[in-house]
Design an enzyme around this catalytic site. Structure first.
Site, PDB file in Angstrom:
ATOM      1  CG  PHE A 183      -1.829  -1.176   1.315  1.00 46.01           C
ATOM      2  CD1 PHE A 183      -2.739  -1.461   0.301  1.00 46.01           C
ATOM      3  CD2 PHE A 183      -1.755  -2.029   2.398  1.00 46.01           C
ATOM      4  CE1 PHE A 183      -3.560  -2.566   0.377  1.00 46.01           C
ATOM      5  CE2 PHE A 183      -2.576  -3.144   2.482  1.00 46.01           C
ATOM      6  CZ  PHE A 183      -3.483  -3.417   1.466  1.00 46.01           C
ATOM      7  CG  HIS A 200      25.735  21.288   2.094  1.00 52.46           C
ATOM      8  ND1 HIS A 200      26.185  21.202   0.790  1.00 52.46           N
ATOM      9  CD2 HIS A 200      26.822  21.649   2.839  1.00 52.46           C
ATOM     10  CE1 HIS A 200      27.477  21.489   0.745  1.00 52.46           C
ATOM     11  NE2 HIS A 200      27.889  21.770   1.975  1.00 52.46           N
ATOM     12  CG  ASP A 231      29.423  23.980   5.159  1.00 52.06           C
ATOM     13  OD1 ASP A 231      28.981  22.847   4.924  1.00 52.06           O
ATOM     14  OD2 ASP A 231      30.191  24.595   4.393  1.00 52.06           O
ATOM     15  CG  HIS A 261      32.396  21.422   7.837  1.00 52.11           C
ATOM     16  ND1 HIS A 261      32.819  20.166   7.464  1.00 52.11           N
ATOM     17  CD2 HIS A 261      32.618  22.227   6.745  1.00 52.11           C
ATOM     18  CE1 HIS A 261      33.271  20.199   6.216  1.00 52.11           C
ATOM     19  NE2 HIS A 261      33.187  21.436   5.769  1.00 52.11           N
ATOM     20  CG  HIS A 306      35.027  25.839   4.812  1.00 50.16           C
ATOM     21  ND1 HIS A 306      35.077  26.137   3.460  1.00 50.16           N
ATOM     22  CD2 HIS A 306      34.060  24.898   4.964  1.00 50.16           C
ATOM     23  CE1 HIS A 306      34.179  25.385   2.835  1.00 50.16           C
ATOM     24  NE2 HIS A 306      33.550  24.634   3.713  1.00 50.16           N
TER      25      HIS A 306
END
Length: 264
Positions: free
Chosen positions: A65, A80, A82, A86, A214
């Protein structure tokens, strides 16, 4: 005990604006599929797995089902977010489940460098570029998401063009080390959003420090969001962005749906 007011409030006005078309929701998210361009690290570094779906049932004997799938993906795949945890400079900071929700909603500041990136795929945004923008539009607001439009979203269906590799590395636009440091330490933004595969420029591994977006942003409790689409539909100021990562405990990142609310 007093009864709630029947006068229209902020939420009712918001719903009315959405229903009436005065407020538009713009999806800034790249479709997540097996073909999405992903970061490719050179040896000896280990890459994340790419996104894939594994069918478990499809209205058949395993599930008569229903249809459902298992998801296989790395954290840093597709559009996405960060989290600070990270990067080594933010290793003791928030994981993606700990990002305060108030910092995931804020003013959208859109800066258009698509002409520069079309001429030079290694184009770097410097503090002077942002200061010139501020002279025209006003200071970066507290809690804003700085969204860099470079026109790179047009390559989303062509991984080779999107990553733009040659013998000297990847050539995609981004921010300089000086700009990353300045944004992280001298401005009140919540995060940086880009159309490219990562918040750093393609050749940022050769910068000092390596991967400065970063290094500085995540090290200063700020965030990144990648692979954005449709930034051309946003004004320079006046829109609101909503960044919605999964609440992954211990996660260094998460695929996200990113939406902008724009007055029309």
């Amino acid at each position: 005990m007093s009864l709630p007011s029947t006068e229209p409030g902020l939420i009712q006005n918001l719903i009315g604006a959405l229903d009436g078309g005065a407020l538009e929701v713009v999806d800034l998210t790249a479709p997540l599929s097996a073909g999405i361009p992903t970061l490719k690290l050179p040896d000896p570094f280990v890459n994340l797995i790419d996104f894939s779906l594994e069918q478990v049932s499809a209205f058949d004997e395993p599930g008569p089902f229903w249809k459902h799938n298992n998801i296989h993906t790395g954290e840093h795949i597709g559009t996405h977010v960060d989290a600070p945890s990270h990067w080594i400079t933010g290793r003791d900071g928030d994981d993606v489940s700990q990002i305060p929700v108030r910092r995931l909603v804020g003013p959208a500041v859109v800066m258009d460098f698509s002409a520069e990136a079309a001429t030079d795929p290694d184009f770097l945004v410097e503090p002077e570029h942002i200061q010139a923008w501020e002279a025209e539009h006003g200071a970066l607001p507290d809690g804003a998401w700085l969204l860099l439009r470079t026109g790179w979203d047009k390559y989303i269906d062509d991984a080779d063009a999107f990553l733009n590799f040659d013998d000297t590395g990847s050539h995609t636009p981004g921010i300089s080390a000086a700009c990353a440091k300045w944004l992280a330490e001298e401005t009140p933004i919540a995060g940086l959003g880009v159309e490219t595969v990562g918040i750093d420029a393609g050749n940022a591994g050769a910068f000092d420090p390596p991967f400065p977006a970063h290094y500085y942003l995540l090290g200063n409790n700020k965030y990144g969001v990648t692979l954005l689409q449709n930034l051309a539909a946003l004004p320079a100021t006046g829109a609101m962005v909503v960044v919605s990562p999964l609440k992954i405990v211990g996660g260094t990142a998460s695929p996200a749906r990113v939406l902008a609310f724009v007055e029309r």
